[in-house]
Design a protein around this motif. Structure first.
Motif, mmCIF file in Angstrom:
data_model
loop_
_atom_site.group_PDB
_atom_site.id
_atom_site.type_symbol
_atom_site.label_atom_id
_atom_site.label_comp_id
_atom_site.label_asym_id
_atom_site.label_seq_id
_atom_site.Cartn_x
_atom_site.Cartn_y
_atom_site.Cartn_z
ATOM 1 N N CYS A 234 -5.098 -3.236 2.011
ATOM 2 C CA CYS A 234 -3.987 -2.784 2.843
ATOM 3 C C CYS A 234 -4.083 -3.444 4.222
ATOM 4 N N HIS B 10 -6.789 3.698 1.694
ATOM 5 C CA HIS B 10 -5.791 2.628 1.585
ATOM 6 C C HIS B 10 -6.145 1.675 0.438
ATOM 7 N N THR B 11 -5.138 0.919 0.024
ATOM 8 C CA THR B 11 -5.277 0.056 -1.157
ATOM 9 C C THR B 11 -6.454 -0.907 -1.063
ATOM 10 N N CYS C 157 0.831 3.502 2.003
ATOM 11 C CA CYS C 157 1.178 3.842 3.387
ATOM 12 C C CYS C 157 2.359 3.020 3.886
ATOM 13 N N CYS D 236 0.842 -1.194 0.000
ATOM 14 C CA CYS D 236 0.000 0.000 0.000
ATOM 15 C C CYS D 236 0.877 1.243 0.000
HETATM 16 ZN ZN LIG Z 1 -2.432 1.430 3.520
#
Ligand SMILES: [Zn+2]
Length: 149
Positions: free
Chosen positions: A50, A63-64, A28, A26
């Motif tokens: 994610c 997020h992904t 992040c 991800c």
């Molecule tokens: Zn993420």
């Protein structure tokens, strides 16, 4: 790959940058988990998510999130494009190699025949001629082994 199932509202997830193919990580920094949807609209459909968002049970985050089947279609498209490019490169390499081999072979053949003709002219005895034929055969063998090697 994890098979943990979660209830999700995946349809409302906003995509932060389009991920092509199977997401590896991800944005992040967290790893990606493979989960199975339990939503009414997409029952048992598998998706990538994610790890951070899963751990914190996030909803409507950035997020992904990506469907596994869609990721696979992307991967196949990418592979197809790569395959076409590789085939083109391979063809170029083959053409170059073929032309090089042809050039080397023609040059070698010409040199061998010239040498043998010179030698045959000089050869007076049948013994010497026999020796030259053996040398000639050896040169062909060496030439062939170089071409094949
Ligand atoms: Zn993420």
């Amino acid at each position: 790959m994890s098979n943990v199932s979660t209830n999700s509202t995946e349809s409302s997830f906003r995509a932060r940058g389009r991920v092509i193919g199977v997401p590896k990580r991800c944005w992040c920094g967290e790893g990606i988990m493979a989960l199975t949807s339990k939503s009414d609209s997409n029952p048992y459909r598998r998706y990538y998510r994610c790890g951070f968002a899963v751990a914190n049970k996030l909803r409507n985050d950035e997020h992904t999130f990506k469907w596994v089947d869609e990721a696979f279609v992307n991967e196949i498209d990418t592979l197809d494009a790569k395959t076409v490019e590789l085939e083109k490169q391979l063809k170029d390499i083959r053409t170059e190699r073929f032309e090089l081999e042809k050039m080397v072979y023609e040059k070698m053949e010409k040199e061998i025949f010239e040498k043998v003709e010179d030698a045959l002219d000089e050869a007076k005895s049948s013994n010497k001629r026999m020796m030259l034929i053996i040398v000639f055969l050896c040169m062909i063998m060496i030439g062939l082994s170089k071409l094949l090697g």
